[in-house]
Design a protein around this motif. Structure first.
Motif, PDB file in Angstrom:
ATOM      1  N   LEU A  24       0.833  -1.211   0.000  1.00 34.87           N
ATOM      2  CA  LEU A  24       0.000   0.000   0.000  1.00 34.87           C
ATOM      3  C   LEU A  24       0.861   1.252   0.000  1.00 34.87           C
ATOM      4  O   LEU A  24       0.577   2.225  -0.725  1.00 34.87           O
ATOM      5  N   ALA A  25       1.935   1.234   0.810  1.00 39.02           N
ATOM      6  CA  ALA A  25       2.807   2.418   0.883  1.00 39.02           C
ATOM      7  C   ALA A  25       3.545   2.658  -0.435  1.00 39.02           C
ATOM      8  O   ALA A  25       3.838   3.809  -0.790  1.00 39.02           O
ATOM      9  N   SER A  26       3.847   1.571  -1.159  1.00 41.18           N
ATOM     10  CA  SER A  26       4.593   1.719  -2.415  1.00 41.18           C
ATOM     11  C   SER A  26       3.693   1.952  -3.635  1.00 41.18           C
ATOM     12  O   SER A  26       4.195   2.202  -4.728  1.00 41.18           O
ATOM     13  N   HIS A  27       2.368   1.875  -3.419  1.00 34.63           N
ATOM     14  CA  HIS A  27       1.447   2.085  -4.545  1.00 34.63           C
ATOM     15  C   HIS A  27       1.291   3.575  -4.795  1.00 34.63           C
ATOM     16  O   HIS A  27       0.918   4.334  -3.900  1.00 34.63           O
ATOM     17  N   PRO A  28       1.557   4.032  -6.010  1.00 33.47           N
ATOM     18  CA  PRO A  28       1.557   5.478  -6.279  1.00 33.47           C
ATOM     19  C   PRO A  28       0.183   6.125  -6.139  1.00 33.47           C
ATOM     20  O   PRO A  28       0.081   7.281  -5.712  1.00 33.47           O
ATOM     21  N   GLU A  29      -0.881   5.421  -6.476  1.00 32.60           N
ATOM     22  CA  GLU A  29      -2.210   6.023  -6.448  1.00 32.60           C
ATOM     23  C   GLU A  29      -2.923   5.829  -5.106  1.00 32.60           C
ATOM     24  O   GLU A  29      -3.692   6.699  -4.688  1.00 32.60           O
ATOM     25  N   LEU A  30      -2.643   4.720  -4.403  1.00 30.77           N
ATOM     26  CA  LEU A  30      -3.398   4.395  -3.194  1.00 30.77           C
ATOM     27  C   LEU A  30      -2.716   4.828  -1.902  1.00 30.77           C
ATOM     28  O   LEU A  30      -3.312   4.737  -0.828  1.00 30.77           O
ATOM     29  N   TRP A  74      -7.726  -3.015  -5.729  1.00 27.63           N
ATOM     30  CA  TRP A  74      -6.392  -3.409  -5.233  1.00 27.63           C
ATOM     31  C   TRP A  74      -6.503  -4.493  -4.162  1.00 27.63           C
ATOM     32  O   TRP A  74      -5.731  -5.453  -4.166  1.00 27.63           O
ATOM     33  N   LEU A  75      -7.474  -4.354  -3.257  1.00 29.74           N
ATOM     34  CA  LEU A  75      -7.671  -5.350  -2.214  1.00 29.74           C
ATOM     35  C   LEU A  75      -8.010  -6.719  -2.806  1.00 29.74           C
ATOM     36  O   LEU A  75      -7.541  -7.750  -2.327  1.00 29.74           O
ATOM     37  N   THR A  76      -8.820  -6.710  -3.874  1.00 33.15           N
ATOM     38  CA  THR A  76      -9.192  -7.977  -4.512  1.00 33.15           C
ATOM     39  C   THR A  76      -7.956  -8.706  -5.011  1.00 33.15           C
ATOM     40  O   THR A  76      -7.794  -9.927  -4.813  1.00 33.15           O
ATOM     41  N   LYS A  77      -7.072  -7.964  -5.653  1.00 28.77           N
ATOM     42  CA  LYS A  77      -5.853  -8.557  -6.182  1.00 28.77           C
ATOM     43  C   LYS A  77      -4.994  -9.133  -5.061  1.00 28.77           C
ATOM     44  O   LYS A  77      -4.458 -10.248  -5.180  1.00 28.77           O
ATOM     45  N   GLU A  78      -4.875  -8.410  -3.963  1.00 27.05           N
ATOM     46  CA  GLU A  78      -4.043  -8.868  -2.853  1.00 27.05           C
ATOM     47  C   GLU A  78      -4.685 -10.044  -2.103  1.00 27.05           C
ATOM     48  O   GLU A  78      -3.999 -10.973  -1.677  1.00 27.05           O
ATOM     49  N   LEU A  79      -5.994 -10.033  -1.946  1.00 24.41           N
ATOM     50  CA  LEU A  79      -6.685 -11.118  -1.255  1.00 24.41           C
ATOM     51  C   LEU A  79      -6.575 -12.426  -2.027  1.00 24.41           C
ATOM     52  O   LEU A  79      -6.551 -13.510  -1.430  1.00 24.41           O
ATOM     53  N   ASN A  80      -6.499 -12.311  -3.352  1.00 21.81           N
ATOM     54  CA  ASN A  80      -6.381 -13.510  -4.173  1.00 21.81           C
ATOM     55  C   ASN A  80      -5.023 -14.189  -4.025  1.00 21.81           C
ATOM     56  O   ASN A  80      -4.845 -15.336  -4.439  1.00 21.81           O
ATOM     57  N   ASN A  81      -4.078 -13.497  -3.428  1.00 25.98           N
ATOM     58  CA  ASN A  81      -2.761 -14.093  -3.205  1.00 25.98           C
ATOM     59  C   ASN A  81      -2.769 -15.074  -2.031  1.00 25.98           C
ATOM     60  O   ASN A  81      -1.788 -15.799  -1.830  1.00 25.98           O
ATOM     61  N   TYR A  82      -3.863 -15.074  -1.269  1.00 28.46           N
ATOM     62  CA  TYR A  82      -3.955 -15.944  -0.092  1.00 28.46           C
ATOM     63  C   TYR A  82      -5.179 -16.849  -0.231  1.00 28.46           C
ATOM     64  O   TYR A  82      -6.242 -16.405  -0.682  1.00 28.46           O
ATOM     65  N   PRO A  83      -5.047 -18.106   0.188  1.00 34.36           N
ATOM     66  CA  PRO A  83      -6.184 -19.039   0.068  1.00 34.36           C
ATOM     67  C   PRO A  83      -7.195 -18.904   1.204  1.00 34.36           C
ATOM     68  O   PRO A  83      -8.232 -19.567   1.181  1.00 34.36           O
ATOM     69  N   ASN A  84      -6.913 -18.044   2.158  1.00 33.26           N
ATOM     70  CA  ASN A  84      -7.762 -17.938   3.349  1.00 33.26           C
ATOM     71  C   ASN A  84      -9.162 -17.445   2.992  1.00 33.26           C
ATOM     72  O   ASN A  84      -9.358 -16.668   2.063  1.00 33.26           O
ATOM     73  N   GLN A  85     -10.124 -17.913   3.811  1.00 35.44           N
ATOM     74  CA  GLN A  85     -11.500 -17.454   3.648  1.00 35.44           C
ATOM     75  C   GLN A  85     -11.725 -16.165   4.426  1.00 35.44           C
ATOM     76  O   GLN A  85     -10.937 -15.793   5.304  1.00 35.44           O
ATOM     77  N   LEU A  86     -12.857 -15.488   4.128  1.00 38.64           N
ATOM     78  CA  LEU A  86     -13.089 -14.144   4.646  1.00 38.64           C
ATOM     79  C   LEU A  86     -14.427 -14.030   5.372  1.00 38.64           C
ATOM     80  O   LEU A  86     -15.366 -14.783   5.096  1.00 38.64           O
ATOM     81  N   VAL A  87     -14.467 -13.039   6.266  1.00 39.43           N
ATOM     82  CA  VAL A  87     -15.716 -12.565   6.859  1.00 39.43           C
ATOM     83  C   VAL A  87     -15.763 -11.058   6.640  1.00 39.43           C
ATOM     84  O   VAL A  87     -14.774 -10.364   6.893  1.00 39.43           O
ATOM     85  N   ILE A  88     -16.903 -10.548   6.174  1.00 43.44           N
ATOM     86  CA  ILE A  88     -17.052  -9.113   5.913  1.00 43.44           C
ATOM     87  C   ILE A  88     -18.086  -8.571   6.891  1.00 43.44           C
ATOM     88  O   ILE A  88     -19.206  -9.092   6.986  1.00 43.44           O
ATOM     89  N   ILE A  89     -17.714  -7.517   7.617  1.00 40.10           N
ATOM     90  CA  ILE A  89     -18.577  -6.937   8.655  1.00 40.10           C
ATOM     91  C   ILE A  89     -18.833  -5.468   8.340  1.00 40.10           C
ATOM     92  O   ILE A  89     -17.890  -4.706   8.071  1.00 40.10           O
ATOM     93  N   GLY A  90     -20.099  -5.067   8.388  1.00 47.74           N
ATOM     94  CA  GLY A  90     -20.462  -3.668   8.178  1.00 47.74           C
ATOM     95  C   GLY A  90     -20.774  -2.964   9.490  1.00 47.74           C
ATOM     96  O   GLY A  90     -21.422  -3.542  10.372  1.00 47.74           O
ATOM     97  N   HIS A  91     -20.288  -1.708   9.624  1.00 44.65           N
ATOM     98  CA  HIS A  91     -20.535  -0.888  10.819  1.00 44.65           C
ATOM     99  C   HIS A  91     -21.055   0.483  10.389  1.00 44.65           C
ATOM    100  O   HIS A  91     -20.671   0.997   9.335  1.00 44.65           O
TER     101      HIS A  91
END
Length: 304
Positions: free
Chosen positions: A156-162, A208-225
């Motif tokens: 994230l720190a090295s990404h020029p746009e994000l 960008w998050l989608t690309k990075e999450l695909n690098n890991y096989p782990n499953q996810l939980v999404i929580i809204g606040h």
């Protein structure tokens, strides 16, 4: 008349004295007393023998010791005070016999403890090995999560746009995995106010998050606040809004190429878990959390 008949002859009086010889007579009642004493003594003697037959060896030894050294030792009754300097050459029933039983009990206890140790030893060894394995697995798990966190932060720190959005993206290590927090800032919301639509600038972050999450096989939980602001009509509440925003995040990630099976749960928590508990209207309370789950966390969710 014949004169011879006129003379009266003197009458001879013979006094016979009979000498009475006393035979052996009775001696009074003294013999009865002596006999009674004899019988009493015999009864006492046999009573003593009977009492002695009831005593155990320790008590008999104590009595014998008393008659050997009457001035030195004696039977100690309960409650009798004994001088500290007084020494005994024998043990009474409450002494030697109890000591013997105590020694036997100690020996039995030692034997039981040895048996327990024999049984416990392999179990303890196995338990320690299991604990060691668990600790190692825990350390390995934490190392992986920390490495994952550093990877996200560096990219994230090295990404020029994000890199400009680094204040809105936080990465937190938890027991369940890595928690990615996308939160609103003042005048810079991820979603349209009161809706589940993403603002335009938020979409590159999700891509960008989608690309990075695909690098890991782990499953996810999404929580809204949400924050604590209320809707005027009352029909649509923060509960519905938090769930809709979590689901909108899931759809957007899938649209950008994430495997739909990676998401295990979507959860809406409304304003029940505020970041700023002192100010429910703080924009930072409006956020989306994506948890990259460990295998243990996945197992917990499946058991539920």
């Amino acid at each position: 008349m014949d004169e011879s008949h006129d003379e009266v002859k003197p009458q001879i009086i013979i006094i016979k004295r009979i000498k009475k010889v006393k035979k052996h007579g009775h001696h009074g009642g003294s013999w009865k007393i002596a006999y009674a004493d004899f019988v009493t003594a015999m009864m006492s003697f046999f009573l003593l023998l009977w009492l002695l037959s009831l005593l155990n060896k320790s008590q008999l030894r104590s009595i014998a010791e008393y008659f050997k050294h009457p001035q030195k030792t004696g039977l100690v009754q309960q409650g009798t005070k004994i001088n500290k300097d007084q020494k005994f050459d024998f043990y009474l029933e409450k002494g030697k016999e109890k000591e013997k039983w105590k020694d036997l009990e100690k020996e039995k206890q030692k034997e039981k403890e040895k048996e327990k140790e024999k049984i416990k030893s392999p179990l303890q060894t196995e338990s320690k090995m299991n604990e060691g394995k668990k600790d190692k697995l825990m350390m390995d798990k934490m190392d992986k999560i920390l490495a994952m966190k550093k990877d996200f932060e560096d990219k994230l720190a090295s990404h020029p746009e994000l890199s400009q959005f680094k204040n809105q993206l936080n990465f937190v290590v938890t027991a369940d995995g890595l928690r990615i927090v996308l939160r609103d800032l003042e005048n810079k919301s991820m979603f349209t106010l009161g809706k589940s639509d993403f603002e335009k600038y938020a979409k590159p972050i999700l891509e960008w998050l989608t690309k990075e999450l695909n690098n890991y096989p782990n499953q996810l939980v999404i929580i809204g606040h949400t924050d604590s602001a209320k809707f005027k009509n009352g029909k649509y509440t923060n509960w519905e809004l938090s769930v809709d925003r979590a689901n909108a995040t899931r759809r957007t990630l899938i649209n950008y190429g994430m495997d739909p099976n990676k998401v295990m749960r979507i959860i809406g928590e409304a304003d029940t878990d505020l970041l700023d508990k002192n100010n429910g209207l703080n924009p930072a309370n409006r956020r989306i959390e994506i948890i990259i789950l460990t295998d243990e966390a996945v197992n917990k969710i499946n058991k539920k």
